[in-house]
Design a protein around this motif. Structure first.
Motif, PDB file in Angstrom:
ATOM      1  N   PHE A  51       0.831  -1.194   0.000  1.00 15.42           N
ATOM      2  CA  PHE A  51       0.000   0.000   0.000  1.00 15.42           C
ATOM      3  C   PHE A  51       0.869   1.248   0.000  1.00 15.42           C
ATOM      4  N   ARG A  52       1.883   1.300   0.857  1.00 19.20           N
ATOM      5  CA  ARG A  52       2.751   2.486   0.917  1.00 19.20           C
ATOM      6  C   ARG A  52       3.390   2.769  -0.429  1.00 19.20           C
ATOM      7  N   GLU A  53       3.863   1.718  -1.094  1.00 20.61           N
ATOM      8  CA  GLU A  53       4.485   1.895  -2.414  1.00 20.61           C
ATOM      9  C   GLU A  53       3.478   2.422  -3.424  1.00 20.61           C
ATOM     10  N   SER A  54       2.298   1.861  -3.426  1.00 16.09           N
ATOM     11  CA  SER A  54       1.248   2.271  -4.346  1.00 16.09           C
ATOM     12  C   SER A  54       0.811   3.715  -4.078  1.00 16.09           C
ATOM     13  N   PHE A  55       0.638   4.061  -2.813  1.00 13.90           N
ATOM     14  CA  PHE A  55       0.219   5.405  -2.435  1.00 13.90           C
ATOM     15  C   PHE A  55       1.281   6.426  -2.831  1.00 13.90           C
ATOM     16  N   ALA A  56       2.540   6.102  -2.565  1.00 15.31           N
ATOM     17  CA  ALA A  56       3.634   7.014  -2.911  1.00 15.31           C
ATOM     18  C   ALA A  56       3.689   7.256  -4.418  1.00 15.31           C
ATOM     19  N   GLN A  57       3.485   6.211  -5.203  1.00 17.57           N
ATOM     20  CA  GLN A  57       3.492   6.358  -6.661  1.00 17.57           C
ATOM     21  C   GLN A  57       2.313   7.223  -7.119  1.00 17.57           C
ATOM     22  N   ASP A  58       1.139   6.990  -6.575  1.00 17.38           N
ATOM     23  CA  ASP A  58      -0.023   7.806  -6.926  1.00 17.38           C
ATOM     24  C   ASP A  58       0.195   9.267  -6.540  1.00 17.38           C
ATOM     25  N   LEU A  59       0.789   9.502  -5.383  1.00 16.50           N
ATOM     26  CA  LEU A  59       1.053  10.865  -4.931  1.00 16.50           C
ATOM     27  C   LEU A  59       2.077  11.547  -5.845  1.00 16.50           C
ATOM     28  N   LYS A  60       3.077  10.794  -6.280  1.00 17.86           N
ATOM     29  CA  LYS A  60       4.071  11.337  -7.211  1.00 17.86           C
ATOM     30  C   LYS A  60       3.393  11.758  -8.514  1.00 17.86           C
ATOM     31  N   GLU A  61       2.514  10.915  -9.033  1.00 22.80           N
ATOM     32  CA  GLU A  61       1.808  11.238 -10.267  1.00 22.80           C
ATOM     33  C   GLU A  61       0.899  12.452 -10.085  1.00 22.80           C
ATOM     34  N   LEU A  62       0.260  12.558  -8.930  1.00 23.55           N
ATOM     35  CA  LEU A  62      -0.558  13.750  -8.643  1.00 23.55           C
ATOM     36  C   LEU A  62       0.302  15.004  -8.641  1.00 23.55           C
ATOM     37  N   GLY A  63       1.457  14.914  -8.029  1.00 19.45           N
ATOM     38  CA  GLY A  63       2.343  16.064  -7.935  1.00 19.45           C
ATOM     39  C   GLY A  63       2.813  16.571  -9.276  1.00 19.45           C
ATOM     40  N   GLU A  64       2.850  15.700 -10.261  1.00 18.38           N
ATOM     41  CA  GLU A  64       3.337  16.076 -11.588  1.00 18.38           C
ATOM     42  C   GLU A  64       2.355  16.962 -12.354  1.00 18.38           C
ATOM     43  N   ILE A  65       1.123  17.067 -11.897  1.00 20.94           N
ATOM     44  CA  ILE A  65       0.161  17.887 -12.631  1.00 20.94           C
ATOM     45  C   ILE A  65       0.151  19.346 -12.158  1.00 20.94           C
ATOM     46  N   PHE A  66       0.869  19.638 -11.076  1.00 20.10           N
ATOM     47  CA  PHE A  66       0.906  20.995 -10.543  1.00 20.10           C
ATOM     48  C   PHE A  66       2.255  21.640 -10.810  1.00 20.10           C
ATOM     49  N   GLU A  67       2.258  22.960 -10.969  1.00 14.33           N
ATOM     50  CA  GLU A  67       3.502  23.691 -11.182  1.00 14.33           C
ATOM     51  C   GLU A  67       4.337  23.720  -9.904  1.00 14.33           C
ATOM     52  N   LYS A  68       3.688  23.871  -8.768  1.00 12.30           N
ATOM     53  CA  LYS A  68       4.374  23.878  -7.478  1.00 12.30           C
ATOM     54  C   LYS A  68       4.376  22.476  -6.889  1.00 12.30           C
ATOM     55  N   GLN A  69       5.369  22.206  -6.050  1.00 12.86           N
ATOM     56  CA  GLN A  69       5.416  20.916  -5.358  1.00 12.86           C
ATOM     57  C   GLN A  69       4.302  20.865  -4.327  1.00 12.86           C
ATOM     58  N   LEU A  70       3.599  19.729  -4.270  1.00 15.21           N
ATOM     59  CA  LEU A  70       2.541  19.569  -3.272  1.00 15.21           C
ATOM     60  C   LEU A  70       3.132  19.699  -1.868  1.00 15.21           C
ATOM     61  N   PRO A  71       2.433  20.344  -0.957  1.00 17.30           N
ATOM     62  CA  PRO A  71       2.944  20.549   0.401  1.00 17.30           C
ATOM     63  C   PRO A  71       2.750  19.321   1.283  1.00 17.30           C
ATOM     64  N   VAL A  72       3.375  18.229   0.874  1.00 14.13           N
ATOM     65  CA  VAL A  72       3.276  16.967   1.602  1.00 14.13           C
ATOM     66  C   VAL A  72       4.654  16.323   1.680  1.00 14.13           C
ATOM     67  N   SER A  73       4.810  15.432   2.630  1.00 18.28           N
ATOM     68  CA  SER A  73       6.056  14.701   2.789  1.00 18.28           C
ATOM     69  C   SER A  73       5.731  13.282   3.243  1.00 18.28           C
ATOM     70  N   ILE A  74       6.374  12.303   2.614  1.00 15.60           N
ATOM     71  CA  ILE A  74       6.169  10.898   2.983  1.00 15.60           C
ATOM     72  C   ILE A  74       7.345  10.441   3.842  1.00 15.60           C
ATOM     73  N   SER A  75       7.021   9.705   4.906  1.00 14.91           N
ATOM     74  CA  SER A  75       8.058   9.143   5.783  1.00 14.91           C
ATOM     75  C   SER A  75       7.664   7.720   6.162  1.00 14.91           C
ATOM     76  N   GLU A  76       8.477   7.098   6.957  1.00 15.97           N
ATOM     77  CA  GLU A  76       8.164   5.752   7.438  1.00 15.97           C
ATOM     78  C   GLU A  76       6.912   5.759   8.316  1.00 15.97           C
ATOM     79  N   THR A  77       6.619   6.885   8.922  1.00 12.88           N
ATOM     80  CA  THR A  77       5.481   7.007   9.828  1.00 12.88           C
ATOM     81  C   THR A  77       4.168   7.234   9.098  1.00 12.88           C
TER      82      THR A  77
END
Length: 102
Positions: free
Chosen positions: A55-81
Motif C-alpha cells: 500500500f505504501r508503495e502504491s500510495f507514494a506512486q499515486d502521490l508522485k503522479e498527482l504532484g506532476e500535474i501541478f507547477e508547485k510541489q505539493l505541500p506533503v512529505s512521505i516518511s516511514e510514519t
C-alpha cells in the motif's frame, strides 16, 4: 471548488481522483503541519491491499503522479510514519485561475 483540469489529468484513476479531492479538502483547513499515519491512510485509500508495504508503495506512486500535474510541489512529505501535510494556500493548487480580462 477544484480546478477541473486537475481532475481531468487524473481521470484514468479513481484512487487518484479520491486523493486529489481529499488533499484539496484537508489542505484548506490546516494551520500547522499534520501527520496522518499509514494505517489510517490505508483504511481510507487501500482497504483492498492486504500488505501495508505494498500500500505504501502504491500510495507514494499515486502521490508522485498527482504532484506532476501541478507547477508547485505539493505541500506533503512521505516518511516511514506516514504522510505529513503542510499548511498552504489551496488556491495555488486546486482552484482555477481567474481569466484575464482583455
Amino acid at each position: 471548488p477544484i480546478d477541473i483540469r486537475a481532475l481531468s489529468a487524473v481521470s484514468h484513476s479513481a484512487k487518484q481522483i479520491d486523493m486529489l479531492l481529499w488533499l484539496a479538502y484537508r489542505l484548506k483547513s490546516l494551520n500547522r503541519r499534520y501527520l496522518i499515519r499509514w494505517d489510517k491512510l490505508q483504511e481510507q485509500f487501500g482497504a483492498s491491499i492486504a500488505r501495508p508495504r505494498k500500500f505504501r508503495e502504491s500510495f507514494a506512486q499515486d502521490l508522485k503522479e498527482l504532484g506532476e500535474i501541478f507547477e508547485k510541489q505539493l505541500p506533503v512529505s512521505i516518511s516511514e510514519t506516514g504522510l505529513t501535510l503542510f499548511p498552504c494556500n489551496p488556491a495555488d493548487y486546486f482552484i482555477p485561475p481567474k481569466p484575464k480580462l482583455l
